[in-house]
Design an enzyme around this catalytic site. Structure first.
Site, PDB file in Angstrom:
ATOM      1  N   CYS A 258      66.077  36.357  37.704  1.00 15.86           N
ATOM      2  CA  CYS A 258      66.090  35.647  38.983  1.00 15.86           C
ATOM      3  C   CYS A 258      64.654  35.350  39.449  1.00 15.86           C
ATOM      4  CB  CYS A 258      66.898  36.456  39.997  1.00 15.86           C
ATOM      5  SG  CYS A 258      67.430  35.505  41.429  1.00 15.86           S
TER       6      CYS A 258
ATOM      7  N   GLU B  90      71.593  43.353  35.288  1.00 18.51           N
ATOM      8  CA  GLU B  90      71.494  44.759  35.720  1.00 18.51           C
ATOM      9  C   GLU B  90      72.591  45.138  36.705  1.00 18.51           C
ATOM     10  OE1 GLU B  90      69.656  42.326  36.763  1.00 18.51           O
ATOM     11  OE2 GLU B  90      69.229  42.511  38.909  1.00 18.51           O
TER      12      GLU B  90
ATOM     13  N   HIS C 258      72.085  38.121  37.056  1.00 16.67           N
ATOM     14  CA  HIS C 258      71.587  39.499  37.168  1.00 16.67           C
ATOM     15  C   HIS C 258      72.344  40.456  36.247  1.00 16.67           C
ATOM     16  CE1 HIS C 258      68.971  39.189  40.803  1.00 16.67           C
ATOM     17  NE2 HIS C 258      69.708  38.124  41.031  1.00 16.67           N
TER      18      HIS C 258
END
Lengths: 236, 82
Positions: free
Chosen positions: A89, A208, A206
């Site tokens: 991002c 994660e 994202h």
């Protein structure tokens, strides 16, 4: 005994996803530590992650100020030596501003901040951070206002040729809609790209946030496990 | 001291989402003559006198104030008070 792979997660003023990366990588059994953006010592780290957020308030352009943080010269050197670097991002925006990845990220086509889980198609690429089969579909959240990827046609052709297009926005079945599948208007549905060597990877979604089975799913795990497996293989 | 005004706009061919929105809004207001709207940035710089001041302002634009991948800029020396 071989030590675990160690991730370094850079904190810029305004980063806000660094804890997610630390949580995800530790959950997967790796070491990971924060790196302050003013630090210039990357010794001991096997891979560097530039997390999401709003570094320097996104002033001037997203990532434009953060790319001059002291740590970034070291991150560039680390990458030149073949060290793996991931930008998620805002981290992706910083890598494009630093010219470590081609293209740029513009404001979303619809002018709306988009926060939703989207299907992404894995392309055949040189990226060291992905070992999923070509055509595999993963569902990963996006959370951004400037994710509208752009590059010129010549750059796109070169990236296609060198296997630098890593992920594209797609429909749930992996196909791409004729009018484009990117919710943000990204050129050629591009969601993530890598450098020619494949060690530097930037993406708007994202991964994660989808590593913990107790929260949102595990589709983001392969991105961390593949680079860790590669690093372990190199060390072994 | 010298003053410079800098106008940053998207390069030709780069889609400008706020510009396109303003373009549609103006058309909706009945301004049928609108052919295109581009929205960019306007920056004012005050710079101490020195050798190659303009060259250094250009460098600032290339390095930080504009992104040459997507933007172009125009520098205008300005005499009036801000």
């Amino acid at each position: 005994m071989r030590r675990a792979v160690k991730f370094g997660v850079v904190i810029f003023p305004g980063s806000n996803c660094e804890q997610d990366v630390i949580h995800a990588t530790r959950l997967l059994g790796y070491q990971s530590e924060y790196i302050w953006h003013g630090d210039t010592d990357l010794r001991g780290f096997d891979a560097i992650v530039l997390p999401g957020g709003f570094s320097y308030g996104d002033y001037i352009r997203t990532g434009a100020v953060a790319r001059f943080s002291p740590v970034m010269a070291e991150v560039a050197r680390f990458a030149e030596k073949g060290g793996p670097v991931l930008g998620v991002c805002n981290g992706f925006q910083i890598l494009t501003e630093a010219h470590m990845l081609p293209g740029a990220l513009l404001r979303n086509r619809g002018l709306k901040f988009i926060c939703e889980t989207v299907p992404l198609r894995v392309e055949r690429s040189a990226c060291q951070w992905v070992d999923l089969a070509e055509g595999a579909v993963v569902n990963i959240p996006i959370n951004h206002n400037e994710g509208n990827y752009i590059c010129d046609a010549e750059t796109l052709a070169r990236m296609e040729d060198k296997g630098q297009i890593v992920l594209r926005y797609c429909e749930p079945d992996g196909t791409r809609a004729p009018g484009g599948s990117a919710p943000n208007g990204a050129f050629d549905d591009i969601a993530g790209v890598c450098n020619e060597r494949g060690n530097v990877f930037g993406l708007m979604p994202h991964p994660e946030r989808v590593c913990d089975a107790d929260a949102n799913g595990t589709d983001g795990r392969p991105f961390f496990t593949s680079i860790a497996a590669l690093l372990a293989g190199l060390a072994g | 001291m010298a003053r410079y005004e800098i106008f940053v706009t998207y390069k030709k061919g780069i889609f400008d989402p706020p510009g396109a929105t303003a373009e549609r809004a103006l058309a909706n207001l009945g301004y049928d003559e609108i052919e295109s709207v581009k929205i960019g940035k306007y920056i004012q710089l005050e710079v101490a006198d020195g050798p190659d001041a303009l060259g250094r302002v250009r460098e600032m634009c290339d390095k930080l104030l504009a992104n040459p991948v997507i933007e172009e800029y125009r520098i205008q020396a300005d005499e009036k008070d801000w």
